[in-house]
Design an enzyme around this catalytic site. Structure first.
Site, PDB file in Angstrom:
ATOM      1  N   THR A  70     -52.508   2.058 -37.535  1.00  0.00           N
ATOM      2  CA  THR A  70     -52.023   1.112 -36.526  1.00  0.00           C
ATOM      3  C   THR A  70     -50.812   1.676 -35.805  1.00  0.00           C
ATOM      4  OG1 THR A  70     -52.851  -0.820 -37.726  1.00  0.00           O
ATOM      5  CG2 THR A  70     -51.003  -1.184 -36.216  1.00  0.00           C
ATOM      6  N   CYS A 310     -57.619 -11.558 -41.164  1.00  0.00           N
ATOM      7  CA  CYS A 310     -56.287 -12.048 -40.836  1.00  0.00           C
ATOM      8  C   CYS A 310     -55.462 -11.902 -42.105  1.00  0.00           C
ATOM      9  CB  CYS A 310     -56.405 -13.504 -40.414  1.00  0.00           C
ATOM     10  SG  CYS A 310     -54.862 -14.410 -40.305  1.00  0.00           S
TER      11      CYS A 310
END
Lengths: 376, 434
Positions: A70, A310
């Site tokens: 990321t 999530c």
């Protein structure tokens, strides 16, 4: 015993990686230090850089270690200094979140970027940075990044490739012209918490994190030399075993695909018509919510996933499948099965057994009467 | 520890006071318990956490599920905050501690459609909604229950304080043992089919006993306070939420006396509630003989179409006939046909004791004839019927659609309730924890 079929989320750490990291943990030395311990640490990190560049066939590249895939994506999107940004509609959240206002490149229903739309976009927008992932994490659909690099460069754009899922599974020749490439250790059987951004030599990158000026001023913070040692070993093994693993995992994946198709004629395999990663298959069971499928399989000891996770653990509707099939319930009905270095044929058969039982119990469509019995 | 005995020398004192505090955990499912899957709806509060822990201790195959009903980050007005609030984190922590699988389900869109939209529309119709009943009725006992069945569960347990008692004709719904915690008013819409699948292990406990269990299990949530607001309005500002969802609710209009006199202006009927006396922002007026009329004025009606707030004397709030729609009947036999009548004790708002009357089934639902007039009955609230004798069994309930006044004979149109942010409401939207 849990059957782990979620390698695209994270892979079990390889034993050789654990050994290498344990050994690294016994040593000490800050790579920025002047003394001998520091120089030894520096030497190990530079060697790791070469191993990681070799995994994607870019010995010419400049590897910047980061804390994750990321972070590598964010460093490319925000650090390459381009204001005009285009991203494919199926990018990972890491890219989408780093470029909130980016133009979106649509995908066709096979999950592959629409090259005509891309070309049109590249010629109308101000040249900047285009981001297309090497292979999609949910469907496994491989993107034509070599062709995209050619189109981008012709139009004066840079290309960033999120190669987190493709690395170690695809022929790296496709990446030869990419301007930057994001990688992550833990998808390869390395540790989480280490990523890398490879940039074309000479391309300027502005740091997101300042401080001690490590990674030639592009990523401050003392290098995670233990994690990097594990990353290097994972990359080396992945590169060595790539061809045999592709053949082996393709056979396992076919077992799963043939099995679910035999058990249910209404099953859908999004991205099934595209060139795909050998280890990934998306399986949609019409009329059954993906979260129900994931829970049912988990309670039966099978670990798979759906959509994007999530942090709360809830299943979010898949933006990837929504982009492929706008308005189609498939985005809320598909699970992802992903295999890896420790997967076996027995894992696949146990999955099929549990999946078949789930399907017979939950699917609103009656089981086809001519379904042949399958050895479990 | 042996649950039946208590040695003061070795047991904490609170456990010795708990001799009656172990609820009946026989869920009425075939043995062995380890093969009986039970889904527990875990909110992250003490009650549902203890429910899960007790059932796990009793040997069932417990699966915890927490529903993410709304975006917590945006509900508390924090940009970029996670959609999941502290409660979801607490629930997963408890599940980890007691050793059960736990899942979080995204019910945001269903909750918006089934509960929040209805909440706002209810205000626009001039009603005082009870979103917790709608939530139980839809997302919990319809959607979650169906997911529990899909997971192979044989029961869905919640931390509600209400009792499910096996009667001759099947399961019955009864008030909780702890009158201060009884939540039967909020569960009147539970259908017989749902009740067959539901279990409420805490119905026989007091809240303090539940907390004792939480301490016994070492649950992190043992001292967590009960929720005091509607979950999706954490700051308690209902009017603000309604205005955001339905901007028309803030349109100004007239405040009019029942006799037709315009008394002043208001800034949106959403700020008013039936029975409200203070904060009307209108002065007194002169009586027919010119002396000041000192009788206090109350909001007696809200007319959404003309945007009028209608005020009048207290007497105008009284009603003896209550018209009720969407009746759910849980009693045995009676009231199944139009024309049937049954004596009931009816609760017309959550905070009020029951009033006796006779319930008649009619074509559109039911009609309740009260023995004595009741004041400030609001459409949108629930009328819940208990048996007229001991008053513990829930016979059913429905939504109040309107009232008719008693002695003066003048029908009072649907009296509607509103809540004001700046004044303490006489009637607030009703909520229930869990």
């Amino acid at each position: 015993m849990t059957i782990y079929l979620d390698y695209n989320a994270t892979a079990p750490v390889r034993p050789a990686v654990i050994e290498a990291m344990t050994e690294a943990a016994r040593r000490h030395g800050n790579p920025s230090s002047v003394h001998a311990s520091g120089r030894a640490a520096r030497h190990r990190i530079e060697a790791a850089r070469r191993d990681i560049a070799a995994l994607i066939g870019r010995d010419d590249g400049d590897v910047i270690f980061t804390g994750s895939g990321t972070e590598a994506d964010a460093l490319a999107v925000r650090g390459l200094g381009r204001t005009s940004i285009a991203v494919s509609a199926i990018e990972h959240d890491a890219v989408l979140a780093a470029a909130p206002g980016a133009a979106r490149i649509p995908v066709a229903s096979d999950g592959v970027v629409d090259l005509c739309a891309l070309e049109a976009l590249l010629s109308t927008e101000t040249p900047g940075l285009v981001c297309v992932m090497w292979a999609n994490n949910e469907t496994g659909a491989v993107q034509p990044v070599a062709e995209i690099a050619r189109l981008a460069h012709t139009a004066g754009w840079l290309l960033h490739v999120d190669a987190v899922q493709g690395a170690g599974r695809l022929d790296p020749a496709a990446l030869s012209e990419a301007d930057s490439i994001a990688l992550s250790a833990h998808k390869l059987g390395g540790p989480p918490g280490v990523g890398a951004l490879l940039v074309r030599e000479g391309l300027a990158v502005t740091a997101l994190i300042g401080g001690g000026g490590q990674e030639r001023g592009r990523r401050s913070g003392t290098e995670n030399d233990i994690g990097i040692a594990g990353f290097a070993v994972a990359a080396t093994i992945a590169a060595q075993e790539r061809e045999t693993e592709v053949a082996r995992l393709s056979a396992l994946r076919s077992r799963i695909e043939d099995g679910v198709r035999r058990r249910a004629t209404d099953v859908r395999i999004p991205g099934g018509d595209a060139d795909r990663l050998c280890n990934t298959v998306s399986v949609a069971l019409p009329g059954v919510a993906a979260e129900t499928q994931v829970m049912t399989l988990d309670l039966a000891g099978i670990a798979v996933s759906a959509g994007s996770a999530c942090s709360s653990g809830k299943v979010k509707r898949s933006h990837v499948l929504d982009a492929m099939f706008p308005g189609d319930p498939v985005a809320a009905e598909a699970i992802r099965v992903s295999l890896g270095w420790n997967s076996t044929m027995d894992d696949c058969d146990r999955f099929l057994h549990a999946w078949g039982a789930m399907r017979d119990r939950l699917s609103p469509v009656a089981r086809p009467s001519n379904a042949e019995s399958v050895p479990e | 520890m042996d649950r039946q005995t208590c040695d003061p020398a070795t047991s904490p004192s609170y456990l010795c006071a708990m001799s009656d505090a172990f609820p009946d955990l026989d869920l009425g499912l075939p043995e062995p318990r380890g093969e009986r899957r039970v889904v527990v709806a875990m909110s992250g509060g003490v009650d549902s956490s203890v429910t899960a822990a007790l059932l796990k201790e009793a040997g069932y195959d417990v699966v915890g599920i927490t529903l993410q009903l709304y975006d917590h980050g945006s509900a508390v007005g924090r940009k970029g905050a996670c959609c999941a609030g502290q409660d979801i984190y607490d629930a997963s922590l408890v599940a980890e501690r007691i050793g059960i699988p736990h899942y979080v389900l995204d019910y945001e869109s269903r909750f918006r459609e089934s509960v929040i939209d209805d909440f706002a529309d209810s205000y626009l119709r001039g009603e005082t909604p009870i979103p917790c009943v709608r939530c139980n009725q839809t997302v919990k006992f319809r959607d979650l229950l169906s997911t529990a069945r899909d997971l192979g569960a044989e029961a869905l347990a919640t931390g509600h304080y209400v009792r499910r008692v096996m009667g001759a004709a099947g399961p019955e719904l009864h008030r909780a043992v702890d009158p201060g915690k009884d939540q039967s008013y909020f569960l009147f819409a539970t259908t017989p089919e749902q009740l067959a699948f539901l279990r409420f292990p805490l119905g026989g406990l007091t809240k303090e006993q539940t907390r004792d269990h939480a301490r016994r299990f070492g649950l992190e949530v043992q001292d967590k306070p009960d929720s005091q607001d509607i979950c999706f309005v954490p700051n308690g500002n209902y009017a603000e939420i309604v205005k955001k969802l339905r901007p028309g609710a803030a349109d100004p209009g007239e405040i009019v006396h029942l006799d037709g006199t315009v008394m002043g202006w208001h800034e949106g009927i959403v700020h008013y509630t039936i029975g409200q006396r203070r904060g009307l922002g209108i002065g007194g007026r002169k009586g027919e003989d010119g002396t000041p009329d000192t009788d206090p004025l109350y909001v007696v009606r809200l007319d959404p179409e003309s945007r009028r707030v209608i005020v009048g004397p207290r007497a105008a709030l009284g009603a003896t006939t209550v018209r009720i729609g969407e009746v759910n009947w849980l009693g045995t036999g009676a009231l199944s046909r139009s024309g049937d009548a049954v004596r009931v004790a009816a609760k017309l708002r959550s905070t009020q004791g029951p009033a006796t009357g006779t319930l008649y089934r009619d074509a559109s639902g039911a009609r309740l004839e009260l023995d004595d007039p009741q004041f400030g009955i609001s459409a949108g609230q629930a009328a819940v019927f208990y048996d007229a004798g001991q008053g513990t069994r829930v016979l059913g309930g429905g939504w109040i659609v309107g009232t008719d006044a008693g002695d003066n004979g003048a029908p009072v149109e649907t009296a509607s309730a509103r809540l004001t942010a700046s004044n303490p409401p006489r009637i607030s939207p009703v909520f229930v924890a869990e």
